[in-house]
Design a protein around this motif. Structure first.
Motif, PDB file in Angstrom:
ATOM      1  N   SER A  20      21.483  26.361  41.685  1.00 42.31           N
ATOM      2  CA  SER A  20      20.869  25.036  41.779  1.00 42.31           C
ATOM      3  C   SER A  20      20.642  24.406  40.405  1.00 42.31           C
ATOM      4  O   SER A  20      19.981  23.369  40.291  1.00 42.31           O
ATOM      5  N   ASN A  21      21.211  25.041  39.374  1.00 50.10           N
ATOM      6  CA  ASN A  21      21.083  24.469  38.035  1.00 50.10           C
ATOM      7  C   ASN A  21      22.173  23.440  37.781  1.00 50.10           C
ATOM      8  O   ASN A  21      23.278  23.544  38.313  1.00 50.10           O
ATOM      9  N   MET A  22      21.862  22.484  36.923  1.00 55.86           N
ATOM     10  CA  MET A  22      22.831  21.443  36.622  1.00 55.86           C
ATOM     11  C   MET A  22      23.771  21.830  35.489  1.00 55.86           C
ATOM     12  O   MET A  22      24.766  21.162  35.236  1.00 55.86           O
TER      13      MET A  22
ATOM     14  N   VAL B  79      20.321  30.661  48.012  1.00 59.98           N
ATOM     15  CA  VAL B  79      20.570  32.086  48.304  1.00 59.98           C
ATOM     16  C   VAL B  79      19.234  32.822  48.407  1.00 59.98           C
ATOM     17  O   VAL B  79      18.986  33.600  49.333  1.00 59.98           O
ATOM     18  N   PHE B  80      18.383  32.601  47.427  1.00 61.24           N
ATOM     19  CA  PHE B  80      17.010  33.115  47.514  1.00 61.24           C
ATOM     20  C   PHE B  80      16.096  32.189  46.730  1.00 61.24           C
ATOM     21  O   PHE B  80      16.571  31.395  45.888  1.00 61.24           O
TER      22      PHE B  80
ATOM     23  N   VAL C  86      10.902  40.526  41.791  1.00 59.57           N
ATOM     24  CA  VAL C  86      10.309  39.342  42.406  1.00 59.57           C
ATOM     25  C   VAL C  86      10.933  38.112  41.776  1.00 59.57           C
ATOM     26  O   VAL C  86      11.055  38.028  40.551  1.00 59.57           O
ATOM     27  N   VAL C  87      11.328  37.168  42.591  1.00 60.02           N
ATOM     28  CA  VAL C  87      11.984  35.962  42.079  1.00 60.02           C
ATOM     29  C   VAL C  87      10.915  34.944  41.652  1.00 60.02           C
ATOM     30  O   VAL C  87      10.044  34.578  42.435  1.00 60.02           O
TER      31      VAL C  87
ATOM     32  N   SER D 147      17.989  40.102  49.958  1.00 56.67           N
ATOM     33  CA  SER D 147      16.619  39.692  49.606  1.00 56.67           C
ATOM     34  C   SER D 147      15.717  39.704  50.833  1.00 56.67           C
ATOM     35  O   SER D 147      16.201  39.616  51.970  1.00 56.67           O
ATOM     36  N   ILE D 148      14.435  39.829  50.585  1.00 55.04           N
ATOM     37  CA  ILE D 148      13.448  39.718  51.665  1.00 55.04           C
ATOM     38  C   ILE D 148      12.579  38.504  51.341  1.00 55.04           C
ATOM     39  O   ILE D 148      11.881  38.492  50.319  1.00 55.04           O
ATOM     40  N   PRO D 149      12.638  37.483  52.175  1.00 60.28           N
ATOM     41  CA  PRO D 149      11.895  36.253  51.870  1.00 60.28           C
ATOM     42  C   PRO D 149      10.383  36.485  51.783  1.00 60.28           C
ATOM     43  O   PRO D 149       9.810  37.237  52.581  1.00 60.28           O
ATOM     44  N   ASN D 150       9.809  35.848  50.808  1.00 62.30           N
ATOM     45  CA  ASN D 150       8.336  35.742  50.663  1.00 62.30           C
ATOM     46  C   ASN D 150       7.594  37.052  50.407  1.00 62.30           C
ATOM     47  O   ASN D 150       6.377  37.040  50.316  1.00 62.30           O
ATOM     48  N   LEU D 151       8.306  38.148  50.300  1.00 64.35           N
ATOM     49  CA  LEU D 151       7.606  39.413  50.076  1.00 64.35           C
ATOM     50  C   LEU D 151       6.932  39.435  48.698  1.00 64.35           C
ATOM     51  O   LEU D 151       5.939  40.125  48.486  1.00 64.35           O
TER      52      LEU D 151
END
Lengths: 162, 338
Positions: free
Chosen positions: A100-102, A45-46, A36-37, A121-125
């Motif tokens: 998205s890191n600086m 990307v995710f 899980v992210v 990936s599967i979004p929101n799962l």
């Protein structure tokens, strides 16, 4: 043929569950692991709340721009998923960074710490994981199983009495 | 027969469904990047924290060779018996962060353990002697001083337990509130965080230990957790610190389109939990407590300071100044005698 709401629900439920179980079986056959992210560092990307699938890969197969999941240095538990920005084949380490890191990640990741390469990936799962604490999940699942079984037992008992 | 097999199938499918949901609900997380070094010197590095990042030093032994009484103004050995844990928090992310610290005691610990959060530059490693007691008293201001005064004054009429109870309800609440305050760490910088541990005499003897033999109070075990999170709050606190009672005036720009500070600050300021209001920009510092806070000030706001009490100047990081900008981690302005 009589079409009842009960039958429709039964079929939808059965088919959905069968598909999910089949999907998981296929993932296991590829030795893929799911995570899980918790961070938006790899957006777009995710995103946080997505579930990503990672498949094992040898260090030699990895290239720049691949996204890997790896243990943190000196940590056996926690993992992160970032993109490879450079690879040092001699010392067998990769340098990583979140899209998205600086800044780049401060330390390289050793080959031994790499779990695998990002597959899809599967979004929101991951919402299931966010919404339920692990203890609550165990209790809820236990109660669900008990309700299912007890429902059938009650039905059987009534039928016998009638 | 068909009905029966359908029911059996439904049970099997239901169980599989529940197991599938359980699988997804209990997945391991992939988190923001961090690194922890949990042996000396302790380091907590984070490079990516759009969510919280946590590091824990488990089961750390805090050896304390004697108890001490913080509230006792005559206590001269306080600094000699404290145990200090230093952790370097490194922010490699590209944005400001704040680090919170929590301490959980082991189940087998004797009673009496307390701690106080400090950070550089208010304390530096190797400073001799390190006047922790003075720093703690100064940071906690009047509320701690008042309670300790009451404790000492009541010595003749109340038991140690009673005195300690009063002390515990007052001063230690202030202390605990201080420990919950986050430590700001700007992007690309690091902060040295110091945890000063001591065993409180009143609690140690209340447990029934020999008051004459407080040099063998034993080891304490603690888990120390550091949590880094983004510092995204667009407002910050401006803190003014003075050991003497002084009046200052704060001027701010008339509107967002100018940085020239001409208008008096109108609003509230706080001394501990006490709220005061100023309508002409005048702030009392050092009168009701050592620190007066202007909270929820928009970061980037320009300000101009005027001293209304003769003989004092504003100082920030050792330099005298009168104008500045509210930054994302807040400003601390010291007022010192000329």
């Amino acid at each position: 043929m009589k079409i009842s709401v009960h039958n429709v629900l039964y079929n939808v439920f059965s088919i959905t569950t069968t598909l999910v179980v089949l999907f998981l079986a296929i993932m296991f056959s590829f030795q893929a692991r799911a995570f899980v992210v918790l961070s938006d560092s790899m957006a777009p990307v995710f995103y946080r709340g997505d579930v990503i699938f990672v498949r094992p890969v040898s260090f030699d197969e990895l290239q720049e721009d691949d996204i890997i999941t790896a243990h943190f240095p000196q940590s056996d538990d926690s993992v992160f998923t970032h993109r490879i920005i450079a690879k040092d084949s001699i010392n067998r380490v990769v340098y990583t960074r979140g899209d998205s890191n600086m800044t780049d990640d401060p330390m390289p990741t050793a080959a031994k710490d790499i779990i695998g390469m990002y597959w899809f990936s599967i979004p929101n799962l991951g919402v299931i994981s966010f919404e339920f604490g692990s203890v609550i999940v165990y209790v809820a699942l236990g109660v669900a199983i008990l309700l299912i079984i007890s429902g059938f037992l009650v039905q059987k008992f009534r039928k016998r009495n009638s | 027969m068909q009905k029966k097999s359908k029911k059996v199938l439904l049970i099997v499918v239901s169980v599989l469904f529940v197991l599938s949901v359980g699988y997804f609900a209990l997945l391991a997380p992939t988190t923001a990047w961090f690194f922890q070094k949990t042996d000396k010197p302790y380091v907590f590095t984070f490079a990516d924290f759009d969510t919280e990042v946590t590091s824990t030093i488990d089961d750390l032994t805090v050896p304390l060779r004697a108890a001490t009484r913080f509230a006792d103004t005559d206590e001269t050995l306080f600094d000699e018996v404290v145990h200090v844990v230093k952790v370097q928090a490194e922010n490699h992310a590209g944005k400001a962060a704040q680090v919170r610290v929590s301490v959980v005691e082991g189940d087998e610990n004797p009673t009496g353990l307390h701690w106080f959060l400090m950070k550089a530059p208010e304390v530096q490693e190797g400073d001799e002697p390190l006047t922790y007691k003075t720093i703690i008293e100064s940071k906690l201001g009047e509320s701690m001083g008042l309670k300790s005064y009451q404790l000492i004054a009541a010595t003749q009429t109340k038991s140690v337990e009673q005195q300690y109870e009063e002390y515990n309800q007052g001063a230690l609440e202030v202390l605990n509130a201080h420990n919950k305050m986050p430590v700001p760490v700007e992007a690309g910088e690091s902060a040295d965080i110091y945890l000063v541990f001591w065993a409180e005499y009143g609690e140690v003897i209340a447990e029934g230990l020999d008051a004459d033999d407080l040099v063998t109070i034993g080891d304490y075990n603690v888990d120390i957790t550091f949590t880094a999170e983004p510092y995204s709050n667009p407002t910050a606190t401006m803190t003014m610190h003075s050991l003497s009672a002084v009046q200052v005036k704060i001027l701010v720009p008339e509107n967002e389109n100018t940085s020239v500070c001409t208008e008096p600050y109108v609003g509230t300021y706080y001394v501990g939990d006490r709220e005061f209001t100023t309508v002409d920009g005048t702030i009392e510092v050092g009168r009701y407590g050592y620190e007066s806070d202007l909270r929820n000030i928009l970061t980037g706001t320009r300000f101009k300071l005027q001293i209304l009490t003769e003989g004092y100047v504003f100082e920030d990081s050792g330099k005298s100044f009168t104008t500045g900008t509210v930054n994302s981690i807040g400003n601390t302005i010291n007022i010192v005698s000329e």
